[in-house]
Motif scaffolding. Structure first.
Motif, PDB file in Angstrom:
ATOM      1  N   GLY A   5       3.496  -6.838  -2.154  1.00 58.03           N
ATOM      2  CA  GLY A   5       2.838  -6.212  -3.306  1.00 58.03           C
ATOM      3  C   GLY A   5       3.839  -5.524  -4.214  1.00 58.03           C
ATOM      4  O   GLY A   5       4.602  -4.681  -3.752  1.00 58.03           O
ATOM      5  N   PHE A  18     -10.176 -13.475  -0.652  1.00 56.00           N
ATOM      6  CA  PHE A  18     -10.877 -12.848   0.472  1.00 56.00           C
ATOM      7  C   PHE A  18     -12.331 -12.605   0.050  1.00 56.00           C
ATOM      8  O   PHE A  18     -12.591 -11.891  -0.914  1.00 56.00           O
ATOM      9  CB  PHE A  18     -10.184 -11.537   0.829  1.00 56.00           C
ATOM     10  CG  PHE A  18     -10.899 -10.725   1.864  1.00 56.00           C
ATOM     11  CD1 PHE A  18     -11.206 -11.278   3.106  1.00 56.00           C
ATOM     12  CD2 PHE A  18     -11.281  -9.417   1.615  1.00 56.00           C
ATOM     13  CE1 PHE A  18     -11.874 -10.533   4.069  1.00 56.00           C
ATOM     14  CE2 PHE A  18     -11.938  -8.669   2.562  1.00 56.00           C
ATOM     15  CZ  PHE A  18     -12.242  -9.229   3.797  1.00 56.00           C
ATOM     16  N   ALA A  29     -12.243  -5.267   4.940  1.00 57.05           N
ATOM     17  CA  ALA A  29     -11.031  -5.026   4.160  1.00 57.05           C
ATOM     18  C   ALA A  29      -9.904  -5.879   4.720  1.00 57.05           C
ATOM     19  O   ALA A  29      -9.576  -5.785   5.889  1.00 57.05           O
ATOM     20  CB  ALA A  29     -10.654  -3.547   4.246  1.00 57.05           C
ATOM     21  N   LYS A  30      -9.347  -6.744   3.886  1.00 57.73           N
ATOM     22  CA  LYS A  30      -8.207  -7.546   4.310  1.00 57.73           C
ATOM     23  C   LYS A  30      -7.168  -7.433   3.217  1.00 57.73           C
ATOM     24  O   LYS A  30      -7.483  -7.628   2.041  1.00 57.73           O
ATOM     25  CB  LYS A  30      -8.654  -8.996   4.502  1.00 57.73           C
ATOM     26  CG  LYS A  30      -7.627  -9.896   5.158  1.00 57.73           C
ATOM     27  CD  LYS A  30      -8.210 -11.282   5.402  1.00 57.73           C
ATOM     28  CE  LYS A  30      -7.122 -12.275   5.754  1.00 57.73           C
ATOM     29  NZ  LYS A  30      -7.651 -13.641   5.852  1.00 57.73           N
ATOM     30  N   THR A  31      -5.924  -7.171   3.599  1.00 60.30           N
ATOM     31  CA  THR A  31      -4.905  -6.858   2.591  1.00 60.30           C
ATOM     32  C   THR A  31      -4.087  -8.089   2.219  1.00 60.30           C
ATOM     33  O   THR A  31      -2.875  -8.020   2.084  1.00 60.30           O
ATOM     34  CB  THR A  31      -3.971  -5.749   3.112  1.00 60.30           C
ATOM     35  OG1 THR A  31      -3.432  -6.189   4.365  1.00 60.30           O
ATOM     36  CG2 THR A  31      -4.707  -4.452   3.300  1.00 60.30           C
ATOM     37  N   VAL A  32      -4.776  -9.195   2.018  1.00 67.17           N
ATOM     38  CA  VAL A  32      -4.094 -10.441   1.720  1.00 67.17           C
ATOM     39  C   VAL A  32      -3.807 -10.568   0.221  1.00 67.17           C
ATOM     40  O   VAL A  32      -4.570 -10.085  -0.619  1.00 67.17           O
ATOM     41  CB  VAL A  32      -4.959 -11.636   2.197  1.00 67.17           C
ATOM     42  CG1 VAL A  32      -6.251 -11.732   1.387  1.00 67.17           C
ATOM     43  CG2 VAL A  32      -4.187 -12.939   2.143  1.00 67.17           C
ATOM     44  N   ILE A  33      -2.681 -11.205  -0.102  1.00 67.44           N
ATOM     45  CA  ILE A  33      -2.434 -11.714  -1.454  1.00 67.44           C
ATOM     46  C   ILE A  33      -2.655 -13.213  -1.376  1.00 67.44           C
ATOM     47  O   ILE A  33      -1.822 -13.934  -0.820  1.00 67.44           O
ATOM     48  CB  ILE A  33      -0.984 -11.426  -1.921  1.00 67.44           C
ATOM     49  CG1 ILE A  33      -0.742  -9.909  -1.998  1.00 67.44           C
ATOM     50  CG2 ILE A  33      -0.718 -12.080  -3.276  1.00 67.44           C
ATOM     51  CD1 ILE A  33       0.707  -9.540  -2.329  1.00 67.44           C
ATOM     52  N   PRO A  34      -3.793 -13.718  -1.882  1.00 67.28           N
ATOM     53  CA  PRO A  34      -4.060 -15.153  -1.743  1.00 67.28           C
ATOM     54  C   PRO A  34      -3.045 -15.977  -2.542  1.00 67.28           C
ATOM     55  O   PRO A  34      -2.696 -15.622  -3.668  1.00 67.28           O
ATOM     56  CB  PRO A  34      -5.469 -15.323  -2.321  1.00 67.28           C
ATOM     57  CG  PRO A  34      -6.050 -13.948  -2.391  1.00 67.28           C
ATOM     58  CD  PRO A  34      -4.878 -13.018  -2.575  1.00 67.28           C
ATOM     59  N   LEU A  60       0.146 -14.123   1.343  1.00 70.01           N
ATOM     60  CA  LEU A  60       1.150 -13.091   1.605  1.00 70.01           C
ATOM     61  C   LEU A  60       0.477 -11.787   2.039  1.00 70.01           C
ATOM     62  O   LEU A  60      -0.692 -11.553   1.753  1.00 70.01           O
ATOM     63  CB  LEU A  60       1.941 -12.812   0.319  1.00 70.01           C
ATOM     64  CG  LEU A  60       2.639 -14.007  -0.330  1.00 70.01           C
ATOM     65  CD1 LEU A  60       3.234 -13.573  -1.669  1.00 70.01           C
ATOM     66  CD2 LEU A  60       3.724 -14.565   0.580  1.00 70.01           C
ATOM     67  N   HIS A  61       1.276 -10.939   2.687  1.00 69.02           N
ATOM     68  CA  HIS A  61       0.825  -9.614   3.080  1.00 69.02           C
ATOM     69  C   HIS A  61       1.121  -8.670   1.914  1.00 69.02           C
ATOM     70  O   HIS A  61       2.250  -8.603   1.442  1.00 69.02           O
ATOM     71  CB  HIS A  61       1.580  -9.192   4.337  1.00 69.02           C
ATOM     72  CG  HIS A  61       1.091  -7.910   4.932  1.00 69.02           C
ATOM     73  ND1 HIS A  61       1.346  -6.685   4.363  1.00 69.02           N
ATOM     74  CD2 HIS A  61       0.353  -7.669   6.031  1.00 69.02           C
ATOM     75  CE1 HIS A  61       0.799  -5.736   5.109  1.00 69.02           C
ATOM     76  NE2 HIS A  61       0.168  -6.318   6.125  1.00 69.02           N
ATOM     77  N   SER A  62       0.081  -7.952   1.472  1.00 69.71           N
ATOM     78  CA  SER A  62       0.283  -7.125   0.278  1.00 69.71           C
ATOM     79  C   SER A  62       1.211  -5.951   0.528  1.00 69.71           C
ATOM     80  O   SER A  62       1.793  -5.400  -0.402  1.00 69.71           O
ATOM     81  CB  SER A  62      -1.053  -6.627  -0.267  1.00 69.71           C
ATOM     82  OG  SER A  62      -1.644  -5.703   0.624  1.00 69.71           O
ATOM     83  N   GLY A  63       1.374  -5.551   1.797  1.00 74.04           N
ATOM     84  CA  GLY A  63       2.328  -4.484   2.091  1.00 74.04           C
ATOM     85  C   GLY A  63       3.744  -4.948   1.835  1.00 74.04           C
ATOM     86  O   GLY A  63       4.533  -4.271   1.177  1.00 74.04           O
TER      87      GLY A  63
END
Lengths: 480, 480
Positions: free
Chosen positions: B237, B327, B332-337, B231-234
């Motif tokens: 999150g 990650f 910097a990668k704003t992923v939610i694994p 997922l995208h953390s933006g």
């Protein structure tokens, strides 16, 4: 008010196949900004856009943005900027619109059902193709608005300034400085009265929205190091203090399972809820099933949509992204990593000042590490930060857009915020000092950045009407 | 006792250049078992070893071990087994020796000062080359012992059974089953009275040791999953329960900065310290500076060498190795694994039964996860386990080796254990039911597996004497 809209709408409908064909031509150019080998196609797409607008009489320029940082053998694709009508109409408002002509990577083998660079329309009117919704459809929307006005024989209601970039999917390299420079007095964008960006999406599939807020993002690294090199856990396990042990213990103190940030003082920075705001969330067209569908699971934190929307839009969040330097491959490796770097970010909201957040983060992490009484070494740092953005939805830019939505879609739009960042939004606001509106064309199911990206025919055609109607209402809206 | 040793020693000294030349020829064959393209060289090295022994009258066989699991187009290198003298000498003990003729990968460009496959002797007698100490030097040690006996005209004191493999540096593929089968009554290794393995190192650089214990290793995975995809953390999150948050919280409860395992019941499985054992550690030739030098830092847990040796040899340890699915790259990668798998292992010691350890680990991790009250899904599993091994250092196999050390090096050896695993040790003990001795030739600075691997000329030549003297003493040692 806005008496010419009916004939504009009819012209859009009459030319819809032509507009779809224009999108087809654009999708066929694989303008992937992340791939070096496609740089030529990105430039080709910029030139296509420029020539389409020039053929409609717009004054266009392709402005070089220099070499690509870190890849200096590559020229950045140009900023394609323009003005329509070519000669400024005095006494009319000037609206600056932004979009991007580059796209995310796509390969049929990624799992696409159709060729990603061939616009394919199915029986339900879903138009599949990379860039269809992100952001070629909306960008061509402005072109189609101009053409429809000419064909309908209607005066163009505003002065349109255009800024289209070709690196949005790769960090908008070079654009910020360009925007700041061109918004200065006497420069290209100096006379903008408001800004409109069409590069986001409805919250669902049925109800249009206007977006007035975005969260910011502060991204941190926690580096913990000890041994001079990676160690074998058989030989050293039990005799050396291990950086992974310390890092895991520190990272575990940052946030809990329900997303509650554990760093003291963070929530004190958040703007308190007003009575007016409290009522905003209930009427938003969003359901918990929308959330579960997009999550692909029922692992949401809240049971109510109001709390979920507040968590996404107006509250900060903290996500742990991963660890660099530890063993991350499949299989089993008995290494004790010598240096590990944990990555996490905080999504920020009003009124969190990034430097105040940094101060709290650094202090807390250092105190948590100190509690371990470890001989290892800690270094915590900010990788990057982008501030949140919130505009006033009562500004004439928004009330005009709301009237346009109601005219086209026969419904009042939801006023929404988003959890993610669109950094150019804040750049435009700060550089112009004017109100910025996010006016989406596509819907939540468009799968931007994913396989099978699409734009619904309905959203494209009605979206053209929406952009045009917005320009008419914005021309007439009283100052507020 | 052992009256012929002096003439054996003189013959070894007289032939030392010839023995170094034999090692030079072996090092020149790049028998890298991990590299498919080098498989031919691994086989070539096995054949070189076989022919050297055959030319000395040994009865040798190259036994196929089948296809390589997972790479079925590749034949495993053979087990080179043999007997010397070719005809069994009745009334003499039979000693089974093990070594390996494959090596770790090596490239000059890794940072070697010399060509890794050209034995290079410096002015201090350091013989650099891949495999010099691990394990071609010790393996050729046995060849040189046989040749020296022939040249000195001395009867060979024992029946020697040999087992040399070519896949040790790649998991000893195929060997376990082979050993088990060949130790059965009537089979090749059936009449072994004891086993000697020369494939480890002194604890330091000056004092020889005999090794009688190894820790085991149980390797675990903790998989936590939730969302259907990353997922995208933006966007997500603060609204979704994040698997990384849960995993970090669970991993943080396993061990503390000082290496204390937090899983209840683990230490109750460990054999209590006896009064006899307490005194063992003080006299071992090891200093805290030895530890700090090998760590490359002063981040050790204990200040005393006794506690450090106990921690390495006789106490369990737990190391967190890393996380799969999060990650892990720079940047910097704003992923939610969506799914993350934590890896850790426990080094086990007497009397920890692996399945009892598993039970405690699974129960504890499940209880720690349950405390989070998370909607995510936990799966904890054992990836592999190998048991610890401890032999009796009072057995005649060890007392004979101790006499040999004293004869050659003029000093009583340290009796040591090791923190890591050499799985074939336990296999031999279990398959033969006989005592197994680890009799190292090289020293702690030999850099096996690293760049600039070397074997000191002194350790090689005196090591040949040691292996030969061991056979003489082991022939005469009374049963105990």
């Amino acid at each position: 008010m806005a008496p010419n809209l009916d004939s504009f709408f009819q012209t859009v409908d009459a030319n819809s196949e032509h507009f779809i064909d224009r999108l087809r031509k654009a999708v066929a150019i694989p303008s992937i900004s992340a791939e070096e080998a496609r740089r030529e196609d990105v430039v080709k797409m910029g030139m296509f856009l420029k020539s389409q607008l020039e053929s409609l009489g717009a004054s266009m320029e392709a402005r070089p943005l220099g070499k690509q940082p870190g890849k200096e053998h590559l020229e950045l694709p140009p900023a394609v900027i323009g003005r329509y009508p070519a000669k400024k109409q005095e006494g009319k408002r000037t609206i600056l619109v932004y979009g991007h002509y580059d796209v995310q990577p796509a390969e049929k083998s990624d799992g696409w059902n159709t060729d990603p660079f061939e616009l394919t329309v199915d029986e339900k009117g879903r138009m599949y193709g990379r860039g269809s919704t992100d952001d070629k459809g909306p960008v061509l929307g402005w072109v189609n608005v101009i053409e429809s006005h000419q064909k309908a024989g209607i005066d163009f209601p505003v002065n349109l300034l255009m800024c289209f970039e070709g690196m949005e999917e790769y960090g908008s390299e070079g654009l910020d400085d360009f925007i700041v420079a061109e918004c200065k007095p006497g420069k290209y964008f100096a006379d903008a009265d408001a800004v409109c960006i069409s590069d986001n999406y409805w919250l669902g599939t049925e109800k249009p929205c206007l977006t007035y807020g975005l969260r910011g993002c502060s991204y941190y690294s926690i580096e913990i190091s000890g041994p001079g090199q990676d160690l074998h856990s058989g030989v050293f396990g039990g005799t050396a203090q291990e950086p992974m042990t310390d890092l895991t213990r520190v990272m575990a103190t940052l946030v809990d399972t329900n997303g509650r940030i554990q760093i003291p003082g963070i929530y004190e920075l958040v703007a308190p809820m007003t009575d007016e705001e409290k009522g905003l969330y209930t009427n938003i067209a969003f359901t918990m099933d929308n959330l579960y569908e997009s999550l692909g699971s029922k692992t949401g934190i809240f049971d109510q949509k109001e709390e979920t929307l507040m968590a996404r839009w107006r509250n900060p969040s903290l996500s742990l992204h991963g660890i660099e330097g530890a063993f991350s491959a499949p299989g089993a490796k008995t290494v004790i990593p010598a240096k590990v770097t944990g990555k996490f970010s905080i999504r920020t909201v009003p009124d969190m000042e990034p430097h105040e957040v940094d101060t709290l983060v650094f202090k807390y992490i250092k105190s948590q590490f100190a509690r371990l009484e470890s001989k290892n070494t800690l270094d915590v740092s900010l990788q990057h930060s982008g501030k949140w953005w919130v505009a006033s939805p009562n500004h004439w830019n928004f009330t005009a857009a709301a009237k346009a939505v109601e005219k086209v879609w026969k419904i009042k739009p939801d006023l929404t915020r988003e959890g993610g960042s669109i950094p150019v939004t804040l750049t435009f606001e700060q550089a112009t000092g004017k109100n910025v509106l996010l006016l989406p064309m596509g819907s939540s199911t468009d799968a931007a950045h994913s396989i099978n990206e699409k734009l619904d025919r309905r959203n494209y055609i009605e979206g053209i009407k929406l952009l045009g109607a917005y320009l008419h209402y914005v021309a007439e809206e009283p100052m507020k």
